[in-house]
Design a protein around this motif. Structure first.
Motif, PDB file in Angstrom:
ATOM      1  N   GLY A  58     -19.372   5.746  50.615  1.00  0.00           N
ATOM      2  CA  GLY A  58     -20.804   5.550  50.434  1.00  0.00           C
ATOM      3  C   GLY A  58     -21.094   4.747  49.174  1.00  0.00           C
ATOM      4  O   GLY A  58     -22.046   3.962  49.129  1.00  0.00           O
ATOM      5  N   HIS A  83     -27.858   8.992  43.614  1.00  0.00           N
ATOM      6  CA  HIS A  83     -26.453   8.612  43.672  1.00  0.00           C
ATOM      7  C   HIS A  83     -26.290   7.142  43.323  1.00  0.00           C
ATOM      8  O   HIS A  83     -25.412   6.769  42.533  1.00  0.00           O
ATOM      9  CB  HIS A  83     -25.914   8.899  45.082  1.00  0.00           C
ATOM     10  N   GLU A  88     -22.501   6.278  40.676  1.00  0.00           N
ATOM     11  CA  GLU A  88     -21.677   5.210  41.241  1.00  0.00           C
ATOM     12  C   GLU A  88     -21.091   4.342  40.140  1.00  0.00           C
ATOM     13  O   GLU A  88     -20.871   3.137  40.311  1.00  0.00           O
ATOM     14  CB  GLU A  88     -22.474   4.441  42.301  1.00  0.00           C
ATOM     15  N   CYS A 194     -23.114   8.152  55.614  1.00  0.00           N
ATOM     16  CA  CYS A 194     -21.748   8.639  55.374  1.00  0.00           C
ATOM     17  C   CYS A 194     -21.230   9.394  56.589  1.00  0.00           C
ATOM     18  O   CYS A 194     -21.911  10.287  57.096  1.00  0.00           O
ATOM     19  CB  CYS A 194     -21.707   9.588  54.176  1.00  0.00           C
ATOM     20  N   SER A 196     -18.321  10.922  56.160  1.00  0.00           N
ATOM     21  CA  SER A 196     -17.374  11.830  55.497  1.00  0.00           C
ATOM     22  C   SER A 196     -18.035  13.050  54.865  1.00  0.00           C
ATOM     23  O   SER A 196     -17.393  13.816  54.177  1.00  0.00           O
ATOM     24  CB  SER A 196     -16.639  11.044  54.412  1.00  0.00           C
TER      25      SER A 196
HETATM   26  C1  LIG Z   1     -21.716  11.385  48.715  1.00  0.00           C
HETATM   27  C2  LIG Z   1     -22.879  10.520  48.508  1.00  0.00           C
HETATM   28  C3  LIG Z   1     -22.776   9.129  48.515  1.00  0.00           C
HETATM   29  C4  LIG Z   1     -21.482   8.395  48.722  1.00  0.00           C
HETATM   30  O1  LIG Z   1     -20.393   8.946  48.130  1.00  0.00           O
HETATM   31  P1  LIG Z   1     -18.882   8.497  48.376  1.00  0.00           P
HETATM   32  O2  LIG Z   1     -18.149   9.656  47.829  1.00  0.00           O
HETATM   33  O3  LIG Z   1     -18.697   7.246  47.623  1.00  0.00           O
HETATM   34  O4  LIG Z   1     -18.686   8.310  49.843  1.00  0.00           O
HETATM   35  C5  LIG Z   1     -23.928   8.407  48.351  1.00  0.00           C
HETATM   36  N1  LIG Z   1     -25.109   9.003  48.181  1.00  0.00           N
HETATM   37  C6  LIG Z   1     -25.249  10.319  48.186  1.00  0.00           C
HETATM   38  C7  LIG Z   1     -26.610  10.916  48.024  1.00  0.00           C
HETATM   39  C8  LIG Z   1     -24.145  11.125  48.329  1.00  0.00           C
HETATM   40  O5  LIG Z   1     -24.295  12.451  48.326  1.00  0.00           O
END
Ligand SMILES: *Cc1c(COP(=O)(O)O)cnc(C)c1O
Length: 337
Positions: A58, A83, A88, A194, A196
């Motif tokens: 993500g 996020h 990030e 996502c 995952s």
């Molecule tokens: C988990 C998450 C992401 C993406 O996270 P990755 O671990 O990089 O896949 C993006 N936004 C939110 C709100 C998240 O909870």
């Protein structure tokens, strides 16, 4: 272990592993992987967009979006706790020379549109050019109302901004609203989802949008090292996640609601039940120490996230019985301490 730290901890099911083992693959950088192509068109279809692209995470998918909307010296408006801003590693600034303009989220997970309008910079050489408006849905488990999304889109259009959704948990929001995901996605130019998280795939996110935006994103993905080869192995799990694991998010929501209900009976805990809308429960402590509680639970087979407040997340790999057990262990901490 009953793992309530995050919905990212889910492991691929036996059926998913089998689908991965049997996936038909090709070289996706050549556009030759039929399973990736199928996943991408499936995601685009579900969200009502022209195209989609598989990303490694993500974080990568959101970064591809910000880089595709903004040029060097431009800025994006984003939540202070979002996020795409906070979690990030500053990717948009580091890799794109793109400046964030963070604003505090309101208690319901929205950004106040008057404050958004105020944060948009006038066309003056002193300022970075405001280019993009980002929202998150769900935000800390909270669902943005559809009439808010409509108003937010109108603000983005009025000021000529791109409009991106970090929809890591978009399907949780859609299930909660009992609406198809495109009813949420239609307001946005680009959406990152996502596979995952609650959907239970081991790897993968998708960025969805117009053909033009996804073409741009594809170049950025290559630059970011996200051009994978026989990634149909991953896409096969993603397809199973989208086909089989969206409807069952309802169970996660019920389990979270059950957990919140049980915990609200404990005097030592503070819980805002109205904020428990999907699969996340945030708890404050009136007595005791969150870190000590976390350690106590770990010793007793329950994992939680702890900081200023405690976060517990329900998912595919926990059932109601696990929740009951976790509640007993939490009670145990207070009765001993
Ligand atoms: C988990 C998450 C992401 C993406 O996270 P990755 O671990 O990089 O896949 C993006 N936004 C939110 C709100 C998240 O909870």
């Amino acid at each position: 272990m009953i793992d309530l730290r995050s919905d990212t901890v889910t492991r691929p099911t036996a059926a998913m592993r089998k689908a991965m083992a049997n996936a038909e693959v090709g070289d996706d950088v050549y556009g030759d992987d039929p399973t990736v192509n199928r996943l991408e068109s499936m995601a685009a279809g579900l969200l009502g967009k022209e195209d989609a692209i598989l990303a490694t995470s993500g974080t990568q998918s959101n970064l591809m979006a910000v880089l595709s909307h903004c040029e060097r010296g431009e800025e994006y408006i984003v939540g202070q706790q979002a996020h795409t801003y906070r979690f990030e590693a500053g990717g948009a600034a580091v890799l794109g020379s793109i400046q964030p303009q963070p604003l505090d989220f309101e208690p319901d997970g929205s950004l106040d549109l008057a404050k958004v309008a105020q944060a948009i910079k006038p066309d003056d050489f002193h300022f970075a050019r405001t280019r993009l408006f980002c929202l998150e849905n769900t935000q800390a488990g909270k669902v943005l109302p559809l009439d808010y999304l409509e108003a937010a889109e109108a603000t983005a259009r009025k000021f000529g901004l791109g409009f991106h959704l970090d929809g890591a948990r978009l399907f949780n929001a859609a299930v909660k609203l009992n609406m198809p995901p495109h009813a949420i996605a239609r307001h946005f130019d680009t959406i990152s989802i996502c596979l995952s998280k609650g959907l239970g795939a081991p790897v993968g996110s998708l960025l969805c949008g117009s053909k033009e935006m996804i073409k741009k994103a594809r170049r950025w993905r290559k630059m970011l090292g996200g051009g994978m080869r026989q990634s149909g192995i991953l896409a096969a799990a993603g397809i199973m996640a989208l086909e089989g694991h969206v409807g069952r998010l309802q169970e996660d929501h019920e389990n979270a609601s059950f957990l919140a209900e049980k915990l609200s009976e404990l005097d030592e805990l503070k819980i805002e039940r109205a904020l428990v809308q999907t699969n996340m429960v945030f708890v404050g402590l009136r007595r005791g120490d969150p870190i000590a509680l976390q350690a106590h639970l770990r010793e007793n087979g329950v994992l939680i996230n702890s900081g200023d407040s405690i976060r517990m997340v329900t998912h595919l790999d926990v059932n109601q019985q696990d929740i009951e057990e976790a509640v007993e262990k939490i009670k145990g901490y207070f009765s001993n301490g």
